[in-house]
Design a protein around this motif. Structure first.
Motif, mmCIF file in Angstrom:
data_model
loop_
_atom_site.group_PDB
_atom_site.id
_atom_site.type_symbol
_atom_site.label_atom_id
_atom_site.label_comp_id
_atom_site.label_asym_id
_atom_site.label_seq_id
_atom_site.Cartn_x
_atom_site.Cartn_y
_atom_site.Cartn_z
ATOM 1 N N UNK A 345 -44.075 51.355 51.522
ATOM 2 C CA UNK A 345 -43.921 52.807 51.382
ATOM 3 C C UNK A 345 -42.581 53.275 51.934
ATOM 4 N N UNK A 346 -41.942 54.165 51.195
ATOM 5 C CA UNK A 346 -40.726 54.830 51.646
ATOM 6 C C UNK A 346 -40.824 56.303 51.264
ATOM 7 N N UNK A 347 -40.503 57.153 52.223
ATOM 8 C CA UNK A 347 -40.578 58.591 51.965
ATOM 9 C C UNK A 347 -39.264 59.083 51.327
ATOM 10 N N UNK A 348 -39.305 59.886 50.301
ATOM 11 C CA UNK A 348 -40.512 60.355 49.596
ATOM 12 C C UNK A 348 -41.031 59.283 48.639
ATOM 13 N N UNK A 349 -42.332 59.246 48.429
ATOM 14 C CA UNK A 349 -42.936 58.208 47.607
ATOM 15 C C UNK A 349 -42.737 58.496 46.124
ATOM 16 N N UNK A 350 -42.769 57.415 45.358
ATOM 17 C CA UNK A 350 -42.674 57.538 43.912
ATOM 18 C C UNK A 350 -43.945 58.213 43.381
ATOM 19 N N UNK A 351 -43.772 59.122 42.454
ATOM 20 C CA UNK A 351 -44.916 59.895 41.966
ATOM 21 C C UNK A 351 -45.997 59.042 41.350
ATOM 22 N N UNK A 352 -45.599 58.073 40.525
ATOM 23 C CA UNK A 352 -46.601 57.239 39.854
ATOM 24 C C UNK A 352 -47.331 56.347 40.846
ATOM 25 N N UNK A 353 -46.606 55.767 41.796
ATOM 26 C CA UNK A 353 -47.252 54.936 42.805
ATOM 27 C C UNK A 353 -48.173 55.753 43.698
ATOM 28 N N UNK A 354 -47.763 56.958 44.037
ATOM 29 C CA UNK A 354 -48.593 57.820 44.878
ATOM 30 C C UNK A 354 -49.897 58.183 44.174
ATOM 31 N N UNK A 355 -49.817 58.478 42.870
ATOM 32 C CA UNK A 355 -51.036 58.795 42.117
ATOM 33 C C UNK A 355 -51.971 57.592 42.037
ATOM 34 N N UNK A 356 -51.391 56.415 41.823
ATOM 35 C CA UNK A 356 -52.218 55.204 41.767
ATOM 36 C C UNK A 356 -52.868 54.933 43.119
#
Length: 446
Positions: A345-356
């Motif tokens: 994880x790295x902030x800010x997170x990738x949108x697709x990875x965060x949804x998954x």
């Protein structure tokens, strides 16, 4: 389901027939009829445990199809609900077997001292002692699973926060890493002492005072349980239980020898299924190969269940998962995926990875909810099975004593004292689980 659901017709017929006066031929005919009914009830119960076939595709006209699904369709194979159903079946079969044994003794009191019961009943008593050890090991395994559930809930609480920050990711990574380590340690050979230490200590070794406090409470909890020895093996115990289980043949198959064999086979199957499903000490080499003659009515469903569990066990050994319990496999799979997400994880997170990750966290939360609802009742049922085996063993001993059998009284006195200590420790164990769960709610979070 209540353990008395299936017992009415069989036990009712026994209570009526005990007050009837019939000829010797009538005794034999009733015995054969009751034996057939006993086996038919067993076949029906084990058939309900078989996994349901996949539902047929919906009709082309868009109708709802057949909505009358079987009762077992809602119970996933090897789930917590399925294991509870399995224990219900064991309790029902055990109650009918004990009634069958008492009825046979009342018909002919001398049958207890004649072959084959003079050999089979002592073997039954020895098998009961081994089953008690399996219950203790499985109970410890359920405790470990409950702890993993608490760790998963910590990770879910961290990952449900939006947006996810680096602190939440570290918290989830630490909780999931501990959960995976606990499951891996519980499934290793002869890992009782190491896994126990890792199970009940969350965080780094020797760190803060809070960690030491948790470890102290965990050590106190461990002293309340009646565990198994360091070198104890679940797979070897199951093998020892089935070693002297031989099908009665000839004249032995027409008397009480066959019900004793049937109950022995049921005990071995149920204990091996629990060992396969729940992480416990030293399960390597566990084999579901209890040979049951095909002429018995209950042989087909029991053999089918053995084959199905055997297939799942082979997949388990290939994947390296901790147990066959459906919720444990799901928790472990989702935990590993979420741990990988948290580690990278790295902030800010990738949108697709965060949804998954959010979808997997929601699925893990649902799994934890199902475990929260089912594991405590499962522990209570294991405890009931334990107490039932102890009581039944004592009753069989009383029957043998009344029949004039000679025993090593010192050995049986020692076993009696052991049972008393175990029963007391189980009551203390459940109190310890409740106290520790309350403490975890306050201490097992960051």
């Amino acid at each position: 389901m209540p353990a008395t659901e299936y017992q009415g017709s069989f036990l009712g017929r026994i209570s009526i027939r005990r007050n009837q006066v019939v000829s010797m031929d009538g005794h034999h005919e009733q015995e054969l009829e009751d034996l057939e009914l006993f086996q038919r009830n067993i076949a029906d119960r084990f058939s309900e445990l078989l996994p349901s076939p996949p539902p047929p595709p919906p009709p082309p006209d868009g109708g709802d199809g057949d909505s009358s699904a079987s009762a077992s369709a809602d119970v996933t194979f090897l789930s917590v609900a399925w294991l509870r159903k399995l224990l219900d079946v064991f309790l029902c079969c055990e109650a009918e077997f004990k009634a069958f044994l008492i009825m046979g003794r009342e018909r002919d009191p001398s049958v207890i001292t004649k072959p084959p019961l003079d050999r089979l009943l002592p073997e039954l008593l020895d098998r009961a002692v081994k089953a008690l050890d399996v219950c203790n090991a499985v109970m410890n395994g359920v405790d470990a699973v409950r702890h993993c559930q608490k760790l998963s809930e910590i990770a879910v609480a961290a990952l449900e926060q939006q947006p996810i920050g680096e602190g939440q990711a570290r918290r989830a990574k630490k909780a999931l890493g501990s959960m995976i380590s606990v499951l891996a340690a519980e499934d290793k050979e002869s890992s009782s002492h190491r896994s126990t230490e890792r199970t009940w200590s969350f965080g780094r070794r020797g760190g803060s005072a809070g960690t030491n406090k948790d470890r102290s409470a965990a050590a106190q909890f461990r002293t309340l349980s009646w565990g198994v020895s360091k070198n104890w093996s679940a797979s070897k115990q199951i093998q020892a239980m089935s070693a002297n289980l031989v099908v009665p043949r000839g004249a032995e198959a027409s008397g009480l020898g066959l019900p004793v064999y049937i109950m022995g086979a049921i005990t071995v199957f149920v204990m091996s299924a629990l060992v396969a499903a729940i992480p416990c000490q030293e399960r390597s080499g566990l084999a579901m190969h209890l040979q049951v003659p095909k002429q018995f009515a209950w042989a087909q469903p029991m053999t089918a269940l053995q084959e199905k569990i055997g297939e799942e066990w082979k997949r388990k050994e290939k994947r390296g998962t901790a147990g066959l319990m459906e919720e444990v496999q799901r928790m472990e799979r989702l935990g590993q995926a979420l741990a990988e997400f948290a580690a990278s994880f790295q902030f800010p997170s990738d949108g697709e990875q965060a949804e998954e990750a959010a979808a997997r966290a929601a699925e893990l939360a649902e799994t934890c909810r199902r475990m929260e609802e089912g594991l405590v009742p499962l522990q209570m049922q294991i405890r009931e099975v334990f107490h039932r085996i102890v009581r039944s063993r004592s009753e069989v001993l009383d029957v043998l004593v009344q029949a004039g059998e000679e025993f090593d009284w010192f050995e049986n006195l020692s076993l009696g004292l052991r049972f008393a200590m175990v029963l007391e420790s189980w009551d203390r164990l459940l109190c310890g689980v409740a106290l520790l769960s309350q403490k975890e709610g306050a201490t097992l979070c960051f």
